[in-house]
Enzyme design. Structure first.
Site, short mmCIF file in Angstrom:
data_model
loop_
_atom_site.label_atom_id
_atom_site.label_comp_id
_atom_site.label_asym_id
_atom_site.label_seq_id
_atom_site.Cartn_x
_atom_site.Cartn_y
_atom_site.Cartn_z
N ARG A 35 10.34 -2.26 10.05
CA ARG A 35 9.45 -2.44 11.21
C ARG A 35 10.05 -2.80 12.76
O ARG A 35 9.49 -2.33 13.68
CB ARG A 35 8.17 -3.56 11.03
CG ARG A 35 7.19 -3.15 10.10
CD ARG A 35 6.32 -4.39 9.67
NE ARG A 35 5.03 -3.62 9.11
CZ ARG A 35 4.10 -4.46 8.53
NH1 ARG A 35 4.30 -5.95 8.72
NH2 ARG A 35 3.12 -3.74 7.99
N LYS A 197 -7.98 -0.92 -7.55
CA LYS A 197 -9.39 -0.97 -7.41
C LYS A 197 -10.24 0.07 -6.98
O LYS A 197 -9.66 0.62 -5.85
CB LYS A 197 -9.77 -2.17 -6.81
CG LYS A 197 -9.74 -3.50 -7.65
CD LYS A 197 -10.16 -4.59 -6.95
CE LYS A 197 -10.20 -5.81 -7.74
NZ LYS A 197 -10.36 -7.15 -7.09
N GLY A 353 0.48 -0.32 1.47
CA GLY A 353 1.28 -1.25 0.98
C GLY A 353 2.15 -0.81 0.00
O GLY A 353 3.29 -0.62 -0.01
P1 AMP Z 1 -3.64 -1.22 -4.56
O1 AMP Z 1 -3.23 -2.50 -3.48
O2 AMP Z 1 -5.24 -1.23 -4.74
O3 AMP Z 1 -3.05 0.00 -4.05
O4 AMP Z 1 -3.10 -1.47 -5.91
C1 AMP Z 1 -1.68 -1.46 -6.08
C2 AMP Z 1 -1.51 -2.29 -7.60
O5 AMP Z 1 -2.09 -1.70 -8.42
C3 AMP Z 1 0.05 -2.46 -7.85
O6 AMP Z 1 0.28 -3.74 -7.64
C4 AMP Z 1 -0.07 -1.84 -9.29
O7 AMP Z 1 0.59 -2.64 -10.12
C5 AMP Z 1 -1.73 -2.04 -9.71
N1 AMP Z 1 -1.79 -1.02 -10.64
C6 AMP Z 1 -1.53 0.38 -10.91
N2 AMP Z 1 -2.08 0.66 -11.75
C7 AMP Z 1 -2.64 -0.15 -12.59
C8 AMP Z 1 -3.20 -0.28 -14.01
N3 AMP Z 1 -3.21 0.66 -14.67
N4 AMP Z 1 -3.44 -1.38 -14.43
C9 AMP Z 1 -3.59 -2.48 -13.50
N5 AMP Z 1 -2.92 -2.63 -12.18
C10 AMP Z 1 -2.39 -1.24 -11.86
#
Ligand code: AMP
Length: 395
Positions: A35, A197, A353
């Site tokens: 950054r 999610k 992120g």
């Molecule tokens: P986000 O911040 O919503 O982009 O989520 C990112 C997170 O999703 C990362 O820390 C990953 O470890 C998690 N993630 C990705 N695939 C899976 C999965 N199949 N089951 C659980 N967590 C996951």
């Protein structure tokens, strides 16, 4: 939209909102200076014109004036990155700051203390913004990472500079690169949306459906779609109350001629651990007690094929729990496919992120076209929102 090129900073004091919210280790050393590097072109332009810079930023989420959040910790690293020894003042407004600003010479940089030591910053307080505004002749907003916040230093302050305000180089390039995906994209356009999610990505998916040809859905959020379609997902991550929504997205995509690509197989594990027992199975036949933590190799091949046929690629969110080595292969394969497509002429933008963390971890930063520095700000732009920090500059 005014930019740095509309101004000559000779003998001027530029008041610059930067995003120096960098990670620190337990010894308060900067562990990732991306950054700071991103703000360098703006700062250098002001200095080369013959001006001086007053830098404003926040660091972390202080509740009071906890020392761990002091921007003094980044002075050495920022001096090294910028090639100029930064001056630091232990406040953001008030007599101490005014004195430091009065003594500031052309070619010098003054870093103010963490803006969030004042609750007025996040509250978007007018009086606080007015006090900050007195410090400089020209206001520059170069903090894309906080452009989605209507804070005193990111939005409110702009009204105190009716003429003398502009975007910095980083902010301009963030806007331009996002526009390459959202408004000026070359087809076929593919969006890869992964992560944990559905609920946190739903608005993005809905907003981009009009702009894309292919939608790849991976990561934990894919299981809500699979379950909604009648698949057995064992103990995989799921948002049961979002199943209807998932089906409605698939329906909307169909109506808009967007091809949706879901995983067809998964690397499953008997516990959420790097040392878990693993197997590969069909995405819709995951046994109870097992959870899908990464995409399987058939899925990886399918996703790569779509990516290699794309001219514009947007990537947000990993397709597996890439933080654990055992479940990183899907995200690595996806990243490599994006790198290859980019080499063959596609435009690729990575943001949000965890995908940025993945790109860095797997050394792909230089192999994609653009890595956005703004997590929330980028996501809100993809959601179709106009960011307060950008709006304030246009008024
Ligand atoms: P986000 O911040 O919503 O982009 O989520 C990112 C997170 O999703 C990362 O820390 C990953 O470890 C998690 N993630 C990705 N695939 C899976 C999965 N199949 N089951 C659980 N967590 C996951």
């Amino acid at each position: 939209m005014k930019t740095l090129n509309d101004f000559n900073f000779d003998n001027k004091k530029a008041l610059i909102r930067v995003d120096f919210n960098v990670p620190l280790n337990e010894n308060f050393e900067v562990t990732d200076a991306t950054r700071i590097e991103a703000a360098k072109p703006t700062i250098i332009k002001v200095l080369e014109d013959g001006g001086s810079c007053i830098l404003m930023s926040h660091l972390g989420r202080p509740k009071n004036r906890e020392e761990e959040f002091s921007l003094k910790h980044i002075v050495n690293k920022a001096s090294e990155v910028l090639g100029v020894n930064l001056k630091f003042v232990a406040d953001s407004i008030g007599p101490l700051v005014e004195e430091a600003v009065a003594n500031l010479q052309s070619g010098e940089i003054l870093l103010l203390e963490n803006l969030r030591y004042y609750p007025e910053e996040k509250a978007g307080d007018n009086a606080f913004a007015a006090s900050l505004s007195k410090l400089g002749d020209i206001y520059i907003n170069d903090a894309f990472g906080t452009a989605h916040r209507a804070h005193a230093s990111t939005a409110v302050i702009a009204e105190y500079f009716p003429e003398n305000k502009c975007f910095g180089t980083l902010l301009v390039s963030e806007i331009e690169n996002l526009n390459k995906v959202l408004t000026q994209s070359e087809k076929p356009v593919t969006a890869i949306i992964g992560g944990a999610k559905v609920s946190s990505k739903i608005t993005i998916i809905e907003n981009i459906l009009d702009k894309i040809d292919h939608l790849i859905i991976g990561g934990g959020m894919a299981f809500t779609f699979i379950k909604a379609q009648g698949g057995k997902i064992g103990n995989s991550l799921v948002e049961d109350d979002k199943q209807e929504l998932a089906l409605s997205i698939l329906e909307k995509a169909k109506q808009k001629n967007v091809q949706v690509h879901l995983p067809v197989d998964a690397l499953i594990a008997d516990q959420f651990s790097n040392d878990a027992n693993t197997e590969v199975c069909s995405i819709s036949e995951i046994p109870d007690g097992w959870m899908g933590l990464d995409t399987g190799s058939e899925t990886n091949t399918n996703f790569a094929q779509v990516i290699l046929n794309s001219k514009t690629i947007l990537w947000n969110g990993p397709v597996g729990v890439f933080e654990m080595e055992s479940f990183a292969a899907g995200t690595i394969s996806l990243g490599n496919a994006i790198a290859k497509a980019t080499k063959e002429g596609a435009f690729s933008l990575v943001g949000g992120g965890d995908s940025v963390a993945a790109v860095k971890k797997f050394n792909l930063t230089d192999k994609v076209s653009y890595v956005s520095t703004g997590g929330g700000a980028m996501l809100e732009t993809l959601e179709g929102k106009t960011l307060p920090g950008i709006l304030a500059m246009e008024n």
